[in-house]
Write an enzyme that holds these catalytic residues in place. Structure first.
Site, PDB file in Angstrom:
ATOM      1  N   ASN A   1       6.203   2.363  11.209  1.00 61.39           N
ATOM      2  CA  ASN A   1       4.852   1.806  11.328  1.00 61.39           C
ATOM      3  C   ASN A   1       4.854   0.375  11.865  1.00 61.39           C
ATOM      4  O   ASN A   1       4.288   0.093  12.903  1.00 61.39           O
ATOM      5  CB  ASN A   1       4.142   1.808   9.967  1.00 61.39           C
ATOM      6  CG  ASN A   1       4.020   3.202   9.379  1.00 61.39           C
ATOM      7  OD1 ASN A   1       3.911   4.175  10.103  1.00 61.39           O
ATOM      8  ND2 ASN A   1       4.050   3.292   8.073  1.00 61.39           N
TER       9      ASN A   1
ATOM     10  N   SER B   1       1.330   5.598  -1.457  1.00 63.43           N
ATOM     11  CA  SER B   1       1.222   6.405  -2.667  1.00 63.43           C
ATOM     12  C   SER B   1       2.014   5.773  -3.800  1.00 63.43           C
ATOM     13  O   SER B   1       1.583   5.776  -4.952  1.00 63.43           O
ATOM     14  CB  SER B   1       1.738   7.817  -2.387  1.00 63.43           C
ATOM     15  OG  SER B   1       0.845   8.483  -1.514  1.00 63.43           O
TER      16      SER B   1
ATOM     17  N   GLU C   1      -3.090  -7.769  -0.040  1.00 64.39           N
ATOM     18  CA  GLU C   1      -3.523  -7.459   1.314  1.00 64.39           C
ATOM     19  C   GLU C   1      -4.573  -6.348   1.291  1.00 64.39           C
ATOM     20  O   GLU C   1      -5.495  -6.326   2.095  1.00 64.39           O
ATOM     21  CB  GLU C   1      -2.269  -7.006   2.061  1.00 64.39           C
ATOM     22  CG  GLU C   1      -2.370  -6.904   3.528  1.00 64.39           C
ATOM     23  CD  GLU C   1      -0.975  -6.631   4.109  1.00 64.39           C
ATOM     24  OE1 GLU C   1      -0.255  -7.605   4.354  1.00 64.39           O
ATOM     25  OE2 GLU C   1      -0.611  -5.460   4.287  1.00 64.39           O
TER      26      GLU C   1
ATOM     27  N   VAL D   1       0.834  -1.205   0.000  1.00 68.65           N
ATOM     28  CA  VAL D   1       0.000   0.000   0.000  1.00 68.65           C
ATOM     29  C   VAL D   1       0.867   1.251   0.000  1.00 68.65           C
ATOM     30  O   VAL D   1       2.080   1.183   0.180  1.00 68.65           O
ATOM     31  CB  VAL D   1      -0.927  -0.021   1.233  1.00 68.65           C
ATOM     32  CG1 VAL D   1      -0.167   0.400   2.473  1.00 68.65           C
ATOM     33  CG2 VAL D   1      -2.164   0.808   1.007  1.00 68.65           C
TER      34      VAL D   1
END
Lengths: 492, 492
Positions: free
Chosen positions: B384, B270, B294, B268
């Protein structure tokens, strides 16, 4: 010559079936192009071809071979052939002093790969452009052979190669056929599931089939495998076994996954053998014990004989000479409970997951945060290769890294501030075991892991230094605080 | 109140079924013990509970919660609840500025885990001792609910927790039910195979079942999900997309695995969104394109609308506001080709293997030898979490790491001499792609990989320095030569 097909059940009655291109080793070796990519059988240092590699080592052409084995092979390849300078490129595991030195001098371009994957990588993954497979067999026909003491990625290699040379080894008993369960997954994306419901089940054939056009030579030999020599367990080994046993005894009561049976895997080596030796003393509360791993070691035969093991699934017989004699004398009986599978089945991530395996593997060192270095001393110098350890460390329900807290007889801690080569990440390992104790790091943050590893696993000689390192870096505002330069000093 | 069971096909006609324990958020939150372990829905920043976390953030008890989500959640959890100090321990992904800062100050004990595995780890793996699951739903009955915009590990969490709180969200369309395919693997060692033959197939139910005794509160809300904001593609993004496209166009002709269809996964973000945008321009020689990943991003909807995609399998809808409007307006049509699955299916190692996936994921940086750091800046400061990247990087037939060669607008190379935190090892990645070019490292030794990565992937501003580093360390007799201190200087 008898029937052209081997029996699917029972044992071949002869060694050669049909019209075969018999050749001596030098003639067979001469067919191999000087820059060929050669895929060999061999895993756990057994079941590899012997005469053709020796002939290649003596070949007077200027050879620049690419050599692929899925696991450990013996000195005919790893010493004689490699030392001759005939091997320019090598996958994916090596273990002799000679091969290691040449790898570290980068005289051989080496790359190690996960044992589960190298079959697919050779067939579909552009790792190499395969030319010829050279495999050891105990019986051969025009379009099939029965492998010997290991399978590894032999079925994938034979499917991938344009040509096939079979070394028919009379020193290996025909009865090894009884152990084999050769299941071939289809190609992606339509390969379907591997229909194995229990590690003791059989889902394939006892032989490898091939396109008869591939078979260019059959070379006969009676040269025996190298066998394993395990040292007697050290006091460190026994302390690790005791700590591991205590952990396992608790762990099996923790989750309903282990209610009826515990599925275990152990890495090979003297430590692994010692752990299996101690394991048979554990009763696991009456639960069935099942082995779903990579290698059959003597300790597993002991457990089978003691009635402490339901079944054992692996891809190779990594036995001592005594163990081999014991197995060979009674192959058909052992075959009731022992199954050899191709490595893309024995080490399959999906199967390791399905059986809820407790995987126990060793390494060179681990660091405070749980990163594991299995392959490169000081992050630089290759020892053997990653083998199947990453398959089990990643996919086991409970993954255990076990090693002595310090290098035996040397002033070196195997718990280090920072691993400078990582084969298994901080996401992979659940539990660390040394002769000093057990650090169960599940559910812990990196710094909490470090605290527990220092206290429970480090050797007392190094604990204060590791503690000081940790206390100093903890002053940083970092999730994983480090002082790279200081960690590098530690390595020296 | 209508029937007590949701229809297995078609869409629920009401939001509430049967006799439900309706409660306001504060009342529901008050049932949660101050030191509870709370498992929440949420993946890809959508489908997470909103009111109960906000109520917990305002709770005047002294909370020390353990909070587990399988993926990214929104600001109600990742800002409000975390900032309130109520969260002592957190798994396994976080993405707000606030959560990141608290993780790096170690005010929250954080640990990230692989997205495929955290369901099993919660149920069977001793990661936590689960108390209550708090999940978002679009419809609920006495022993079932229909999840909203993501699944993640919700089915495993609900099975593992003692109690269940459902947030019934009227802002999410009931028609989302049409997307869900909720298959539950049994417990090891008898869990069997996942019977999924094609990513577009359905093998489960459109709802999650639970033991009715668990349901302690249903909280109604109409608070919308956060949605994704993707920046417009940069020139780097477009250059990466072009390089990746050229690689893929070659690659699909290389092996029969891709003869009929190519199965893709994209990380995932940009960049991922831009790659998918460019991908629809590739024709792949007429092959079917199938997504097995995913997250569903806008680019996949574009490809579906353009007839360039057969089907898409994922665990979450990581859509922009526009993308969500587009999907919500026509859920049942999209549901013909879009399937949402639990993360232990969408990311399953065995399924990624079976479909021969080409996985494309980004990272923070990679090093000369192909080690990848996805999570910790400078090896220390968490961004993250590893998410599902390790699932795809390890198990894909072809794994691609794609990122800009330098950090946009900053004097930082994303190709570094040595990664000081490794999430994906040198054994995992096949191909590196930057705006500068493609380094296909399959079959190369570590030093050969380094040569190719420097030449093909490094930004010209850093190429000479990386080349100098490599030339200097190559004087060492090491398989993977390094100068740790010099590599550390580079990081500063």
């Amino acid at each position: 010559m008898t029937d052209e097909r081997p029996p699917d059940a029972g044992i071949v009655t002869d060694r050669r079936y049909g019209d075969l291109p018999l050749a001596d080793a030098a003639t067979a070796a001469a067919i191999i192009a000087p820059d060929a990519t050669v895929l060999t059988s061999g895993f756990g240092s057994v079941g590899y071809p012997k005469l053709v590699p020796l002939a290649l080592a003596e070949d007077d052409r200027d050879l620049e071979l690419t050599l692929v084995s899925s696991g450990n092979v013996g000195e005919e390849i790893d010493v004689a052939l490699v030392e001759s300078g005939a091997v320019a490129r090598r996958f994916s595991y090596q273990s002799s002093r000679v091969a290691r030195a040449m790898t570290n001098r980068r005289e051989v371009a080496f790359s190690d790969r996960n044992a589960s994957a190298i079959g697919d990588e050779v067939r579909y993954g552009a790792l190499v452009d395969p030319d010829v497979a050279v495999v050891e067999a105990v019986a051969v026909g025009e379009d099939w052979f029965v492998p010997s003491t290991s399978l590894g990625q032999v079925p994938a290699f034979v499917a991938a190669a344009d040509e096939l040379i079979v070394e028919l080894n009379y020193a290996q008993p025909r009865e090894l056929q009884a152990l084999h369960d050769i299941y071939r997954p289809d190609a992606p994306p339509n390969r379907g599931e591997i229909p194995l419901d229990d590690p003791g089940d059989r889902i394939g054939k006892p032989y490898v089939s091939f396109d008869p056009k591939k078979l260019i030579a059959v070379v006969e030999t009676d040269r025996a495998d190298s066998t394993y020599m395990f040292r007697d367990p050290t006091s460190d080994d026994l302390a690790i076994a005791e700590n591991l046993g205590a952990f396992l005894a608790d762990e099996v009561g923790r989750t309903p996954v282990f209610e009826d049976a515990v599925h275990l895997q152990f890495g090979v080596g003297s430590l692994g053998n010692a752990l299996m030796g101690e394991l048979k003393k554990l009763d696991f509360g009456g639960r069935d014990v099942v082995y779903f791993g990579e290698l059959i070691q003597d300790g597993l035969l002991d457990m089978l004989d003691a009635g402490r093991l339901e079944s054992a699934s692996a891809t190779s017989l990594a036995l001592t000479s005594d163990g081999q004699d014991r197995l060979f004398a009674d192959v058909e009986r052992y075959a009731e409970d022992v199954v050899l599978r191709p490595a893309d089945v024995s080490n399959h991530p999906g199967l390791i997951d399905r059986f809820g395996v407790v995987g126990v593997n060793s390494a060179i060192e681990f660091d405070l945060y749980g990163n594991v270095n299995s392959t490169h001393v000081g992050g630089k110098r290759m020892i053997n290769g990653v083998g199947g350890s990453a398959d089990f460390n990643r996919n086991s329900l409970v993954s255990v890294c076990a090693l002595p807290a310090r290098l035996t007889g040397r002033n070196v801690s195997r718990v280090v501030p920072m691993a400078f080569h990582v084969d298994h990440t901080e996401h992979d390992i659940d539990v660390f075991v040394t002769d000093q104790g057990v650090a169960d790091v599940r559910g812990l943050s990196p710094v909490e892991r470090a605290e527990r590893i220092v206290e429970n696993c480090a050797h007392p000689d190094y604990r204060a230094d590791l503690r000081a390192y940790l206390d100093d870096v903890k002053t940083q505002d970092s999730h994983i605080p480090h002082d790279v330069n200081r960690a590098a000093e530690w390595q020296q």
